[in-house]
Structure formats: structure tokens, C-alpha cells
Scaffold this active site. Structure first.
Site, short mmCIF file in Angstrom:
data_model
loop_
_atom_site.label_atom_id
_atom_site.label_comp_id
_atom_site.label_asym_id
_atom_site.label_seq_id
_atom_site.Cartn_x
_atom_site.Cartn_y
_atom_site.Cartn_z
N HIS A 131 88.43 55.67 46.72
CA HIS A 131 88.83 54.52 47.52
C HIS A 131 88.31 54.67 48.94
CE1 HIS A 131 91.85 57.39 48.94
NE2 HIS A 131 92.10 56.55 49.95
N GLN A 146 88.66 52.46 53.04
CA GLN A 146 89.54 51.62 53.84
C GLN A 146 88.72 50.65 54.68
OE1 GLN A 146 92.98 53.43 55.80
NE2 GLN A 146 92.35 55.42 54.99
N ALA A 171 72.60 79.41 64.03
CA ALA A 171 72.74 79.28 62.58
C ALA A 171 72.60 80.62 61.87
CB ALA A 171 71.73 78.29 62.04
N SER A 205 94.19 61.42 51.73
CA SER A 205 95.54 61.65 51.20
C SER A 205 95.61 61.50 49.69
CB SER A 205 96.53 60.69 51.86
OG SER A 205 96.17 59.34 51.59
N HIS A 215 90.27 57.51 37.92
CA HIS A 215 90.78 58.46 38.91
C HIS A 215 89.82 59.62 39.15
CE1 HIS A 215 94.01 60.51 41.16
NE2 HIS A 215 93.65 61.61 40.53
N GLU A 270 77.46 51.62 71.25
CA GLU A 270 76.21 51.37 70.53
C GLU A 270 75.71 49.95 70.77
OE1 GLU A 270 76.51 52.46 66.45
OE2 GLU A 270 77.02 54.55 66.86
N CYS A 293 99.49 59.15 40.55
CA CYS A 293 98.62 58.62 41.60
C CYS A 293 99.05 57.21 41.97
CB CYS A 293 97.16 58.61 41.13
SG CYS A 293 96.03 57.73 42.23
N ARG A 301 74.09 83.44 62.83
CA ARG A 301 75.21 84.35 63.11
C ARG A 301 76.02 84.59 61.83
NH1 ARG A 301 77.11 79.28 64.23
NH2 ARG A 301 79.36 78.87 64.07
N GLY A 317 90.72 65.07 55.14
CA GLY A 317 92.03 64.48 55.38
C GLY A 317 92.39 63.34 54.46
N CYS A 358 96.18 54.47 41.01
CA CYS A 358 95.75 54.19 39.65
C CYS A 358 96.35 52.87 39.14
CB CYS A 358 96.16 55.34 38.72
SG CYS A 358 95.02 56.75 38.76
N ASN A 409 97.13 47.93 53.26
CA ASN A 409 97.57 49.32 53.34
C ASN A 409 99.09 49.39 53.55
OD1 ASN A 409 97.90 52.10 54.02
ND2 ASN A 409 95.80 52.17 54.73
N HIS A 452 91.85 59.64 44.40
CA HIS A 452 91.36 58.45 43.70
C HIS A 452 90.22 57.83 44.53
CE1 HIS A 452 92.17 55.28 40.62
NE2 HIS A 452 91.45 54.57 41.48
N ASN A 502 87.15 58.40 53.85
CA ASN A 502 87.38 59.83 54.01
C ASN A 502 87.59 60.42 52.63
OD1 ASN A 502 87.28 59.73 56.81
ND2 ASN A 502 89.46 59.40 57.03
#
Length: 283
Positions: free
Chosen positions: A174, A176, A34, A169, A121, A190, A57, A36, A167, A60, A82, A172, A161
């Protein structure tokens, strides 16, 4: 083998391995790295001013999505299938042709949905009022109840995400959900390790998965008791949840949210626990 730079006063500054009992795996911890110098990439900050409504968007309210569907003027949480799903419902098709032993593939079906947290948004989940976050929690529960009742669904995964770096896209607010036909790899590991710990049997390759003598409690309750006693990695807690940096963290910024009582599934949460989860997500 994963690499982590998480520091610990107990482990010192020398390289060492830490055991993850949830996956029966070891990871390398190198605290000294840590210090470096950093000459690599530095990500740009997101735009300082994001409009409350973006006519371009596709999430929206009232806007048209790529497939031509028009979003309703939703006032709160909005869920839709989706438009670019990672999983599809099964369809009549020819079976896969035989493949070489090391080139194996099988069909996988499922349902993918988008959960818009708010019509605004310009807000993140944590910026919403707690009562609106609670509405998101209730939506998660309802979706898991609906999809989990299907005979062709084994596991429902909720995730988000957020930000270009991760990543996402669309900025807004949201998340998934993916409803899978089969149990994904990480949850399967697990589950296997937690069942081995609970039963006290040799269900994994490591003797570290054996619970303390005479105890038959869920692994994460025993783990939470240790963390609360040490207090070193606790970020915050409320009446029903504890947010902590897990001892086996892989990333420099990583937290785990654990319930103080044993909860098997999100649909089993009582109203006070849903309130506490909304509070934790806000904090």
C-alpha cells in the site's frame, strides 16, 4: 548540509561538494568513507514466507480495521480515508493565540488516504503484473484529479514507505496520499528553483541556476540530456522514462525517475506514458 557517500569517476575519491539545482543547496560527498569497517547495526531480513491473506491484517480484503470499518472484498486497487490521518479537514475553532516571534504556528488542513495496491498480502508493488501496476497508476491519476480540483488543496503528494526499516506500519502492499492546503517545503523549493531556471532570472542565491545562454527549457530536461550523454548514472530507460542515480544523491541507494517529455503533473500523462510508468515501476 547533507552527507553522501556516492562515488563518481569524474569527482575522484576526494571529498567534494555537489550542487543540487532543484533545491539550491550543496551537499558534502565523501567517497573515501565507503571503505571504513562496519560494526554497526545490521537489519534482519523480512520473513521469507508471507501469506497471501492475513486475517490479522487491517488492509486485507474483508478484514475489520481498528475503527470498526470493514474492508470490502476488493479485487484490485482499494482506496479509503486514512483512519489515522496526519491532516484533518478544517473545523470551526478559535484562532491561535499570539505567540513569540520565534514560536510561530498556523493551522494546516488536508485529506489523507490509503491506497491498497492489491488484495494480495504477500506481494510488493514491483511484484504485481504490469497491468495491475497500471491500475495503480490510473488510481493515482484519478485521486489527483479529484483532490486537486478542490479549492482547499494546493498539493497532492503520493508516497510509499515500504518495510519495517522505513517505518511502514503494515507489510500489505500500500501507499498513501496527502492532499495539503499549502505547498510543502521541499516541493516549494524545487518549484522556486525550476521557475528561476526556466525564466533565466536571478531567482535563487546561486549563479548555477542560470540556464545555458539562449535556452529556455525546463531544468530537468536539460539535466536529463546531460545524464544521457554521459551515461554514467543511467540505471535503465524505456520509451518515456529514464531511471537514474541523481548527481546530487544523498543516499547510497537513490534513484530519480524522469519523463523524457515535459510533463507538469501526473494527470497530464497520456495512456502510453502511463503504460511506461507502470513498466518502470515493475523494473
Amino acid at each position: 548540509m547533507n552527507h553522501s557517500e556516492t562515488t563518481s569517476t569524474s569527482a575522484g575519491a576526494r571529498p567534494h561538494r555537489r550542487y543540487n539545482p532543484l533545491t539550491d543547496e550543496w551537499l558534502l560527498v565523501s567517497p573515501h568513507r565507503a571503505t571504513r569497517p562496519w560494526l554497526g547495526a545490521v537489519e534482519k531480513l523480512p520473513p521469507a514466507h508471507v501469506p497471501a491473506y492475513d486475517p490479522k491484517c487491517y488492509l486485507c480484503p474483508g478484514n475489520t480495521r481498528v475503527n470498526g470499518a470493514v474492508n470490502p472484498s476488493y479485487p484490485g486497487v482499494y482506496v479509503f480515508d486514512n483512519d489515522f490521518p496526519a491532516l484533518l479537514l478544517p473545523s470551526p475553532s478559535l484562532p491561535l493565540s499570539p505567540s513569540p516571534p520565534l514560536l510561530v504556528s498556523t493551522p494546516e488542513s488536508g485529506i489523507c488516504r490509503v491506497v491498497c495496491f492489491s488484495p494480495r498480502h504477500d506481494l510488493t508493488l514491483a511484484q504485481l503484473p504490469v497491468e495491475q501496476i497500471r491500475a495503480v497508476v490510473d488510481t493515482w491519476v484519478a485521486q489527483c484529479e479529484e483532490l486537486g480540483a478542490r479549492a482547499d488543496v494546493t498539493y497532492v503528494q503520493l508516497f510509499e514507505n515500504r518495510g519495517e526499516v522505513m517505518g511502514a506500519s503494515n507489510p500489505h502492499p500500500h501507499g498513501q496520499l496527502w492532499a495539503n492546503e499549502h505547498l510543502p517545503t521541499e516541493p516549494a523549493k524545487e518549484q522556486r528553483c525550476q521557475l528561476a531556471y526556466l525564466s533565466g532570472e536571478d531567482g535563487a542565491s546561486s549563479a548555477f541556476l542560470r540556464p545555458p545562454s539562449g535556452t529556455r527549457r525546463p531544468m530537468l530536461l536539460d539535466y536529463l540530456e546531460i545524464e544521457q550523454r554521459e551515461g554514467e548514472r543511467i540505471v535503465f530507460e524505456n520509451a518515456h522514462f529514464v531511471c537514474l542515480a541523481p548527481f546530487w544523491a544523498v543516499w547510497p541507494f537513490e534513484v530519480m525517475l524522469l519523463p523524457k517529455q515535459h510533463i507538469r503533473r501526473i494527470v497530464d500523462m497520456a495512456p502510453p506514458q502511463r503504460d511506461a510508468l507502470a513498466n518502470a515501476l515493475k523494473r
